[in-house]
Design an enzyme around this catalytic site. Structure first.
Site, PDB file in Angstrom:
ATOM      1  N   CYS A   4     -18.243  -2.145 -19.066  1.00 56.84           N
ATOM      2  CA  CYS A   4     -18.764  -1.878 -17.410  1.00 56.84           C
ATOM      3  C   CYS A   4     -19.856  -2.457 -17.047  1.00 56.84           C
ATOM      4  CB  CYS A   4     -18.502  -0.277 -17.226  1.00 56.84           C
ATOM      5  SG  CYS A   4     -18.893   0.076 -15.661  1.00 56.84           S
ATOM      6  N   ASP A  46      -9.726   5.033  -2.547  1.00 52.58           N
ATOM      7  CA  ASP A  46      -8.375   5.674  -2.506  1.00 52.58           C
ATOM      8  C   ASP A  46      -8.460   6.906  -4.333  1.00 52.58           C
ATOM      9  OD1 ASP A  46      -9.123   3.688  -4.386  1.00 52.58           O
ATOM     10  OD2 ASP A  46      -6.835   3.050  -5.001  1.00 52.58           O
ATOM     11  N   CYS A  80     -17.049   2.530 -20.373  1.00 57.69           N
ATOM     12  CA  CYS A  80     -18.311   2.499 -20.435  1.00 57.69           C
ATOM     13  C   CYS A  80     -18.682   0.913 -20.910  1.00 57.69           C
ATOM     14  CB  CYS A  80     -19.224   3.194 -20.796  1.00 57.69           C
ATOM     15  SG  CYS A  80     -18.394   4.364 -19.519  1.00 57.69           S
ATOM     16  N   CYS A 101     -12.859   1.668 -15.171  1.00 50.68           N
ATOM     17  CA  CYS A 101     -13.543   3.041 -15.325  1.00 50.68           C
ATOM     18  C   CYS A 101     -12.152   4.203 -14.893  1.00 50.68           C
ATOM     19  CB  CYS A 101     -14.242   3.145 -13.657  1.00 50.68           C
ATOM     20  SG  CYS A 101     -15.925   4.767 -13.483  1.00 50.68           S
ATOM     21  N   TYR A 129      -5.941   6.454   4.105  1.00 48.20           N
ATOM     22  CA  TYR A 129      -6.277   4.831   3.640  1.00 48.20           C
ATOM     23  C   TYR A 129      -5.200   4.550   3.901  1.00 48.20           C
ATOM     24  CZ  TYR A 129      -5.533   2.215  -0.601  1.00 48.20           C
ATOM     25  OH  TYR A 129      -5.414   1.595  -1.100  1.00 48.20           O
ATOM     26  N   CYS A 137     -24.735   3.294 -13.840  1.00 48.42           N
ATOM     27  CA  CYS A 137     -24.534   3.948 -13.703  1.00 48.42           C
ATOM     28  C   CYS A 137     -25.096   5.718 -13.861  1.00 48.42           C
ATOM     29  CB  CYS A 137     -23.245   4.071 -14.212  1.00 48.42           C
ATOM     30  SG  CYS A 137     -22.262   5.282 -14.415  1.00 48.42           S
ATOM     31  N   GLU A 151       0.754  -1.531   0.395  1.00 47.66           N
ATOM     32  CA  GLU A 151      -0.066   0.252   0.241  1.00 47.66           C
ATOM     33  C   GLU A 151       0.999   1.199   0.016  1.00 47.66           C
ATOM     34  OE1 GLU A 151      -3.169   0.466  -0.801  1.00 47.66           O
ATOM     35  OE2 GLU A 151      -3.686  -1.263  -0.903  1.00 47.66           O
TER      36      GLU A 151
HETATM   37  S1  SF4 Z   1     -20.483   2.938 -16.529  1.00 49.07           S
HETATM   38 FE1  SF4 Z   1     -19.899   4.431 -14.711  1.00 49.07          FE
HETATM   39  S2  SF4 Z   1     -19.131   3.049 -14.194  1.00 49.07           S
HETATM   40 FE2  SF4 Z   1     -18.699   1.711 -16.095  1.00 49.07          FE
HETATM   41  S3  SF4 Z   1     -16.871   2.540 -17.015  1.00 49.07           S
HETATM   42 FE3  SF4 Z   1     -18.570   3.799 -17.600  1.00 49.07          FE
HETATM   43  S4  SF4 Z   1     -18.510   6.146 -16.124  1.00 49.07           S
HETATM   44 FE4  SF4 Z   1     -17.315   4.492 -15.135  1.00 49.07          FE
END
Ligand code: SF4
Length: 310
Positions: A223, A154, A220, A213, A136, A229, A53
């Site tokens: 994702c 973080d 996205c 992300c 942290y 989101c 870390e």
């Molecule tokens: S959908 Fe939202 S959480 Fe997923 S990568 Fe895109 S911006 Fe990030």
């Protein structure tokens, strides 16, 4: 009277719970095999986790991993590092950057030996009292080594939560109390059958921020929470905060300090002013950087020249 358009609607409690589930499912099949994430008894993994870390605070995984492995091989316990000199810690730090972290890690090892009998403590207050260990790092050690339910926040986590939950393109420039409160709110509770669920969520959301992300180009389309989101649902509005600049490197004092330290790391003994002039042509800048390294305790006068701390 002008009407201000509404901002993106933040996610509600149900969406937050669904987001946690989706990220955890994604992590179970996409986690990188990072050696400091391998499970083990807390008393064995706490030191490797603490070292990782500190190294990862400002350095990417790919550069940290070989140095982390060599460090743990040489100093498998805090006592082993504490018995060696701070200069050896700076030498082993190599090119990870921000080398004051090496001094602080050495000081933390000494403190662990003196205050805790050589075992990394588990209490958050005791962890935060160690040199170089802030909120942290203490939270990360508490979660990843000891399985505690503590929010680990973080830059990756902040970015995912800003986008997915709050609908903002970027988090605030510096951590806010509201962000910490949000991280605590979404942190799942541990069911009896999985006491480490909160820690698994913390590492999972961190991994999503590191791999999907990302700061510059969020993927996205790949994702697991794209349909949840808040930022995507709001049409991905651009960041309206202050422009963010990357850190300059070439010609900066950071670069000169790095070159001076590289020479001293590789030298078998102290180096005099003539030898150190090979690091940088500009005499005034070189002298200034040498003085700042001395002020930080990263170099010491030795044999008419300079060396790493003894
Ligand atoms: S959908 Fe939202 S959480 Fe997923 S990568 Fe895109 S911006 Fe990030």
């Amino acid at each position: 009277m002008p009407v201000t358009p509404p901002g993106p609607a933040p996610a509600g409690p149900e969406q937050e719970a669904a987001l946690v589930d989706a990220v955890l499912r994604w992590y179970s099949s996409h986690a990188r095999d990072l050696p400091w994430r391998h499970p083990g008894p807390p008393e064995q993994v706490a030191w490797p986790v603490l070292v990782s870390e500190v190294m990862l605070q400002q350095t990417p995984v790919a550069r940290v991993e070989p140095v982390w492995r060599a460090w743990l091989e040489r100093w498998p316990t805090p006592a082993a590092l504490a018995a060696d000199s701070a200069g050896e810690a700076v030498r082993a730090w190599g090119r990870l950057g921000y080398p004051r972290r090496a001094l602080r890690l050495h000081a933390a090892a000494v403190a662990v030996v003196e205050r805790h009998g050589g075992r990394v403590p588990s209490e958050q207050a005791e962890l935060r009292a160690l040199p170089g260990v802030g909120a942290y790092t203490a939270a990360a050690v508490g979660a990843f080594a000891f399985g505690q339910r503590v929010a680990v926040v973080d830059t990756n986590v902040r970015r995912v939560l800003a986008r997915a939950v709050q609908g903002s393109a970027e988090p605030a420039p510096a951590l806010t109390a509201a962000e910490t409160a949000l991280a605590v709110r979404v942190l799942p509770h541990a069911p009896p059958e999985e006491p480490r669920l909160p820690a698994r969520w913390s590492v999972a959301v961190m991994e999503l921020g590191a791999l999907v992300c990302t700061a510059r180009a969020p993927r996205c389309g790949a994702c697991p929470v794209a349909d949840l989101c808040a930022w995507q649902r709001a049409g991905a509005p651009p960041d309206d905060g202050p422009a963010r600049r990357g850190q300059a490197w070439h010609g900066t004092d950071r670069q000169v300090r790095g070159r001076l330290l590289a020479l001293l790391r590789e030298a078998p003994g102290p180096l005099d002013a003539a030898a150190l002039s090979a690091a940088w042509d500009d005499d005034a800048q070189r002298e200034r950087c040498l003085a700042s390294l001395a002020a930080d305790g990263l170099v010491v006068p030795s044999g008419g020249g300079w060396s790493l701390p003894l």
